[in-house]
Write an enzyme that holds these catalytic residues in place. Sequence first.
Site, PDB file in Angstrom:
ATOM      1  N   LEU A  65      72.814  26.006  39.057  1.00 55.89           N
ATOM      2  CA  LEU A  65      71.492  26.464  39.479  1.00 55.89           C
ATOM      3  C   LEU A  65      70.893  27.546  38.578  1.00 55.89           C
ATOM      4  CD1 LEU A  65      71.721  26.529  43.382  1.00 55.89           C
ATOM      5  CD2 LEU A  65      70.875  24.724  41.876  1.00 55.89           C
ATOM      6  N   ASN A  96      78.569  29.052  36.362  1.00 53.25           N
ATOM      7  CA  ASN A  96      78.129  29.245  34.972  1.00 53.25           C
ATOM      8  C   ASN A  96      76.805  29.997  34.902  1.00 53.25           C
ATOM      9  OD1 ASN A  96      76.757  27.013  36.095  1.00 53.25           O
ATOM     10  ND2 ASN A  96      76.350  26.152  34.075  1.00 53.25           N
ATOM     11  N   HIS A 180      89.116  21.352  33.742  1.00 46.99           N
ATOM     12  CA  HIS A 180      88.264  20.428  32.997  1.00 46.99           C
ATOM     13  C   HIS A 180      89.115  19.561  32.072  1.00 46.99           C
ATOM     14  CE1 HIS A 180      84.603  18.839  31.343  1.00 46.99           C
ATOM     15  NE2 HIS A 180      84.957  19.180  30.124  1.00 46.99           N
ATOM     16  N   ASN A 279      78.823  15.877  28.926  1.00 47.55           N
ATOM     17  CA  ASN A 279      80.248  16.217  28.796  1.00 47.55           C
ATOM     18  C   ASN A 279      80.921  15.983  30.139  1.00 47.55           C
ATOM     19  OD1 ASN A 279      82.751  17.319  28.255  1.00 47.55           O
ATOM     20  ND2 ASN A 279      82.031  19.443  28.111  1.00 47.55           N
ATOM     21  N   ASP A 306      76.787  16.121  38.920  1.00 44.22           N
ATOM     22  CA  ASP A 306      77.048  17.065  37.827  1.00 44.22           C
ATOM     23  C   ASP A 306      75.727  17.651  37.314  1.00 44.22           C
ATOM     24  OD1 ASP A 306      78.854  18.544  36.362  1.00 44.22           O
ATOM     25  OD2 ASP A 306      78.970  17.103  34.718  1.00 44.22           O
ATOM     26  N   GLY A 325      74.514  18.063  28.982  1.00 47.14           N
ATOM     27  CA  GLY A 325      74.181  18.159  30.400  1.00 47.14           C
ATOM     28  C   GLY A 325      72.909  17.437  30.794  1.00 47.14           C
TER      29      GLY A 325
END
Length: 418
Positions: A65, A96, A180, A279, A306, A325
Site C-alpha cells: 500500500l 515494504n 521469498h 518477480n 501480489d 511488480g
Amino acid sequence: MNLLIKNAKIIDDTSSHHLLTKDILIENGVLSKIEDSIENTSNYETLKLENLHVSQGWFDSSVCLGEPGFEDRETLENGLNTAGKSGFTSIAMNPNSKPVFNDNAQIFSVKSKTQHHAVNLKPIGALTVNSDGVDLAELYDMQQAGTIAFYDYKKPISNPNLLKIALQYTKHLEGFVYSHPLEQKISGNGVMNEEKLSTMLGLAGSPNLAEAMQVARDLFLLEYTKGKLHIPTISTRESIDLIREAKIKGLQVTCSVAIHNLFFTDEMLHDFDTKYKVNPPLRTQQDIDALLEGLSNGTIDYITSDHNPLTIEDKNVEFEHASYGTIGLESAFGALNTLFSTEIAIKLLTRGKKHYQIESFSIEVGEKANLTLFNPDEDYLFDKSCVFSKSKNSIFLDHDLTGRAYGIISNNQIILGK
C-alpha cells in the site's frame, strides 16, 4: 447498517442457501433474514444490482500500500478503498514501506489508522531489521501488536542460519515466517525467465533452478526446525514437486501463487513491455499447467494478487531498469473467473483465511454480514477505467476478462466500485 439486498445468488458451499437466489436482509450488520422474497416493511435502503451474486468476503495475502513513505504510489485510505471495491474484505499488508514495519509501534500505528475501515487490514512485519537480512526484527513484540506473519518483501533470506533461527523462534508464536523463493547467486541479474526467448531478446534470464534451489534449502531447514513456513508466489513446476513432498512428510509449509503467473507466459515479453516485468518472472506454459494442477490438488494453498503499486517513473524506463511488480486487486476476480468456474474462483479467493486465523462468516441467518458482491458473467476489456489504485501499473491492462466485483459489505459498512 440496515440494508435489503434483492435477488442475489448465493455462492457459499458452507451455506444451506448455496446456489440459490434469495433476498437478504441485514439489520445492525447481521444477516436477519434470507428468503425468496422479503418485504421492505421498515423502509430500509434497498440494493439491486444486475446479475448480483454474493459470497463470503474475499482475502488477499500479499498487498502493498505504500504508506508510510511511498504515498505517491498509494495511500492507506485509497488502498483499502481499492481492496473493498475489488471485493476484498480482508488483506494482509506487506512491510515494504519507508520505514519498514519492524517494531510494535509501527504495527500499532497502521492498525490504529485503519481500525474503523470496512476492509480488515492485517499487517505483516519485517522478518529482519529494515529488511536488511542481517538481524531478526522484534518478532514477538510485533506479534503482540497484531502482526500475522514476518516477511522481508521480495528479499530472499540468503543466510540459512538466520532462517533456521527465525523458524525456531516463531514455532510458538501465532505468526509464521515467509521466505521469498529465489537464490540470488543463481538468478544473478536475470530480469525474465531463462529460456530460448530470453536469449532471443538479449535479456538476462532467471532460471527455474534459482527458485527450486531456494525452496529445497528452506524445506530442509523447516524439516530440521519443525517450524512454520510460508513460501509466497511460487512459479515453477519444480517448486510444486518439492512442496508436495514436504507436505507428504507432514511439514508445516504453505505456499501461494500470484494470479498473473497463472495467466501469462514469458511470451508476453516480445515487445519489452515493462508491465509484464514481475518477480517471480512469467514462466512457460508447462509451469502454468503445473501451477494449475497444484491448485486443484491442494499443493498450492491459495492465490494472491501480489498487488504492488508503482509510479510511472518506476515502469516507464528500459526493461532492464524497470521495477518489478503489478497492481492486481482490481483484476483478481476477473482473471480467476476467466480461468476457472465461478465456484472454484470464489474458493480460491476465500480459502487462505484459515491460515491467517481470519474468521469466516457463512451466509446464514444470525451471522455477521461479511459479504462480497459481484457479477460473474460480465465480459469486458480491462482498461484504466477499471483501476481504482493511485498507481496504474496493471499487467492486465488491455486484456479481456470475465467477471467483475461490485464491492463489499463488511464491518457494518458498504463499499461499491460501480
